[in-house]
Design a protein around this motif. Structure first.
Motif: not given
Length: 269
Positions: A13-19, A42-56, A91-95, A223-225
């Motif tokens: 599976a190719f899993i793509a992420f979007l903010t 599969l697509i991950e939909l990122g819900i934006p957050f002001s302090d996204p500690t896991a993100e680069g 669809l999966v939420f990532m937040t 694979v998740i990108v």
């Protein structure tokens, strides 16, 4: 078998992420359709957050742009309703846990299920605290996706036994972001998971090139990108849709030969 697990049935599976909301929710919607057309499973939909500690830096910047553009959880829910009129891709939420807490956990998860979401990833939620969300997710048919990290070998078996949807294998220590090479022994992590469960394993954090995707697909189920996609969006903004589609197409093509070889090997057994 959950809808998320069905994304892995036909091979790697190719899993793509979007903010969501970067550069706008209208563009996010078009990006989803383009990625589906390009072969995303599969697509991950990122819900934006002001302090996204896991993100680069790349996804942090995307979060800030999305918030500055007026992106809210309710507006993202409306986006998903529109998407669900045109595609049934998993669809999966990532937040972050605080986003769900502030909205109201029951209200958030109930609404997510009602609009057609299939899963939820909370990277800052320790396994020991999942009981705050997991019963609600089970009640509403949402898979709460578990993460395992390179440092958590002693805990992998415990996490894997309770996993649903897929297991998110973090390829590298630190935050999300493009990496020139991935040195973690992903194969060993996945063997530990597979000894406990049949839930698929997908690898994320740092994967950006077709070569890296192919390498990861040899040992993982998916694979998740994320950062590499958001980097393209940062560069092209409103005009990013065709560039993201081309990128997703190239990444899916890279893991397809791995998928075909795996299928052929199974057929010969």
């Amino acid at each position: 078998m959950s809808k998320i697990q069905k994304a892995f049935v036909n091979g790697k599976a190719f899993i793509a992420f979007l903010t969501c909301g970067d550069p706008s929710l209208d563009v996010t919607e078009q990006l989803v359709y383009a990625m589906v057309e390009a072969g995303a499973d599969l697509i991950e939909l990122g819900i934006p957050f002001s302090d996204p500690t896991a993100e680069g830096p790349v996804i942090q910047a995307a979060n800030m742009r999305a918030l500055a553009a007026g992106t809210t959880t309710d507006r993202i829910f409306e986006l998903v309703r529109r998407i669900r009129e045109k595609t049934d891709i998993p669809l999966v939420f990532m937040t972050y846990a605080n986003v769900v807490f502030s909205y109201g956990a029951e209200r958030f998860i109930k609404t997510a299920a009602a609009i057609g979401m299939d899963g939820l990833i909370l990277p800052d939620l320790p396994f020991e605290e999942k009981e705050e969300f997991d019963p609600l997710c089970k009640q509403h048919g949402i898979d709460l996706i578990s993460l395992i990290a390179p440092t958590s070998h002693d805990r992998v078996a415990m996490i894997a036994r309770e996993a649903s949807g897929f297991v998110y294998c973090v390829s590298s220590l630190g935050v999300t972001g493009v990496r020139s090479q991935i040195n973690t022994d992903i194969g060993s992590m996945i063997e530990l998971v597979k000894a406990q469960t049949n839930v698929p394993c997908a690898v994320g954090f740092g994967i950006s090139t077709p070569e890296q995707a192919a390498d990861m697909a040899r040992v993982a189920d998916g694979v998740i990108v994320g950062s590499a996609i958001m980097k393209i969006i940062a560069q092209y903004g409103e005009g990013s849709v065709p560039y993201v589609a081309d990128y997703v197409r190239s990444m899916k093509a890279a893991i397809r030969p791995v998928q075909d070889r795996t299928t052929s090997s199974k057929a010969m057994l």
